[in-house]
Enzyme design. Sequence first.
Site, PDB file in Angstrom:
ATOM      1  N   ASN A  11       0.854  -1.186   0.000  1.00  0.00           N
ATOM      2  CA  ASN A  11       0.000   0.000   0.000  1.00  0.00           C
ATOM      3  C   ASN A  11       0.894   1.242   0.000  1.00  0.00           C
ATOM      4  OD1 ASN A  11      -1.816   2.058   0.540  1.00  0.00           O
ATOM      5  ND2 ASN A  11      -2.197   1.427   2.668  1.00  0.00           N
ATOM      6  N   LYS A  13       0.036   4.262  -0.217  1.00  0.00           N
ATOM      7  CA  LYS A  13      -0.634   5.432   0.386  1.00  0.00           C
ATOM      8  C   LYS A  13      -0.474   6.640  -0.564  1.00  0.00           C
ATOM      9  CE  LYS A  13       0.002   3.351   4.842  1.00  0.00           C
ATOM     10  NZ  LYS A  13       0.042   3.485   6.288  1.00  0.00           N
ATOM     11  N   HIS A 103      -9.339   1.073   5.217  1.00  0.00           N
ATOM     12  CA  HIS A 103      -8.037   1.262   5.860  1.00  0.00           C
ATOM     13  C   HIS A 103      -8.238   2.210   7.045  1.00  0.00           C
ATOM     14  CE1 HIS A 103      -3.963   2.565   6.653  1.00  0.00           C
ATOM     15  NE2 HIS A 103      -3.562   1.470   6.024  1.00  0.00           N
ATOM     16  N   GLU A 105      -6.725   4.673   8.063  1.00  0.00           N
ATOM     17  CA  GLU A 105      -6.579   6.103   7.746  1.00  0.00           C
ATOM     18  C   GLU A 105      -7.860   6.650   7.112  1.00  0.00           C
ATOM     19  OE1 GLU A 105      -2.912   5.619   5.589  1.00  0.00           O
ATOM     20  OE2 GLU A 105      -1.946   5.075   7.481  1.00  0.00           O
ATOM     21  N   GLU A 173      -4.891  -5.098  10.776  1.00  0.00           N
ATOM     22  CA  GLU A 173      -3.857  -4.082  10.983  1.00  0.00           C
ATOM     23  C   GLU A 173      -4.130  -3.340  12.290  1.00  0.00           C
ATOM     24  OE1 GLU A 173      -1.958  -2.788   7.029  1.00  0.00           O
ATOM     25  OE2 GLU A 173      -3.775  -1.620   7.268  1.00  0.00           O
ATOM     26  N   GLY A 179       2.767   2.274  10.765  1.00  0.00           N
ATOM     27  CA  GLY A 179       3.716   3.371  10.576  1.00  0.00           C
ATOM     28  C   GLY A 179       4.428   3.789  11.857  1.00  0.00           C
ATOM     29  N   SER A 218       3.868  -2.147  10.221  1.00  0.00           N
ATOM     30  CA  SER A 218       5.328  -2.154  10.394  1.00  0.00           C
ATOM     31  C   SER A 218       5.985  -3.475   9.968  1.00  0.00           C
ATOM     32  CB  SER A 218       5.698  -1.794  11.842  1.00  0.00           C
ATOM     33  OG  SER A 218       5.249  -0.483  12.149  1.00  0.00           O
TER      34      SER A 218
HETATM   35  P1  PGA Z   1       3.151   0.350   7.610  1.00  0.00           P
HETATM   36  O1  PGA Z   1       1.653   0.548   7.069  1.00  0.00           O
HETATM   37  O2  PGA Z   1       3.686  -0.918   7.004  1.00  0.00           O
HETATM   38  O3  PGA Z   1       3.888   1.570   7.161  1.00  0.00           O
HETATM   39  O4  PGA Z   1       3.057   0.234   9.103  1.00  0.00           O
HETATM   40  C1  PGA Z   1       0.787  -0.534   6.924  1.00  0.00           C
HETATM   41  C2  PGA Z   1      -0.533  -0.071   6.346  1.00  0.00           C
HETATM   42  O5  PGA Z   1      -0.982   1.029   6.675  1.00  0.00           O
HETATM   43  O6  PGA Z   1      -1.149  -0.788   5.530  1.00  0.00           O
END
Ligand code: PGA
Length: 260
Positions: A11, A13, A103, A105, A173, A179, A218
């Site tokens: 992803n 983003k 997601h 976010e 997740e 992140g 992560s």
């Molecule tokens: P990350 O994000 O690997 O940077 O922690 C995962 C995600 O948001 O799908």
Amino acid sequence: MTSRVPLIAGNWKMNLDHFQAIALIQKLSWTLDDAKHDYEKAEVAVFPPFTDLRTAQTLIESEKFKIGLGAQDVSRHSSGAFTGEVSGAFLSKLNVKYVLIGHSERRQYHSETDEILNAKVSAAWQNGLIPIICVGETLEELELQGQAAVPIAQALAALSGHETLGEFVIAYEPVWAIGTGKVATPAEAEAVAKALRAAITQEFGQESGNSRILYGGSVKANNVAGFLASGEVDGVLVGGASLDADEFAGIARFQKHIVL
Ligand code: PGA
């Protein structure tokens, strides 16, 4: 071990314009093609921003290694006066296979509710797309309700009320791991995947219980193997580490890291 083919999903983003997408996809494709024998059993897909999809599609179709294409969101509507939204019909014309739905976010910054996400799952299926339904608890929810309760409630809410279920993937997740560099342990991811699978099977029957369940938060090349070792977790959804071709290819070649 499971017969479900692991999915390694990247992803991006809101990163990489369509010129940068070309460089990353080419490098990824070459790197993966060079070492095909190592990861034959995994499916690799990238989820670029909407503006990159056309370029990515053309490129992917011409490369030797077949990377799958996904989108980061889809409108719940099929067409019409919905300024700024992107229809699933347009995505499927670009040979997009997967779409991320819910997601954290989007839940957090775009106020996407379970009801909206349920409609997006329908929209995905109507257009021949496979929804990757993202679920996960915040740190506060973890402390109050434990680890599996919120992911299960979110997954059931996204899947309920459809006449028939199409193919879907669940991505677990934990919000506190996205992140942040904080990672759930493989045992925690395995336990939540098991609980999700049991709840989905109970609610919708054995066939849906065979859907793939991914872990995200992560994930890096040096920790991916732990998540996939037990066979309960069927792949990973990768954010930051998917922006670097070598690192993401290292994740896709996870089998190399499993110490038997
Ligand atoms: P990350 O994000 O690997 O940077 O922690 C995962 C995600 O948001 O799908």
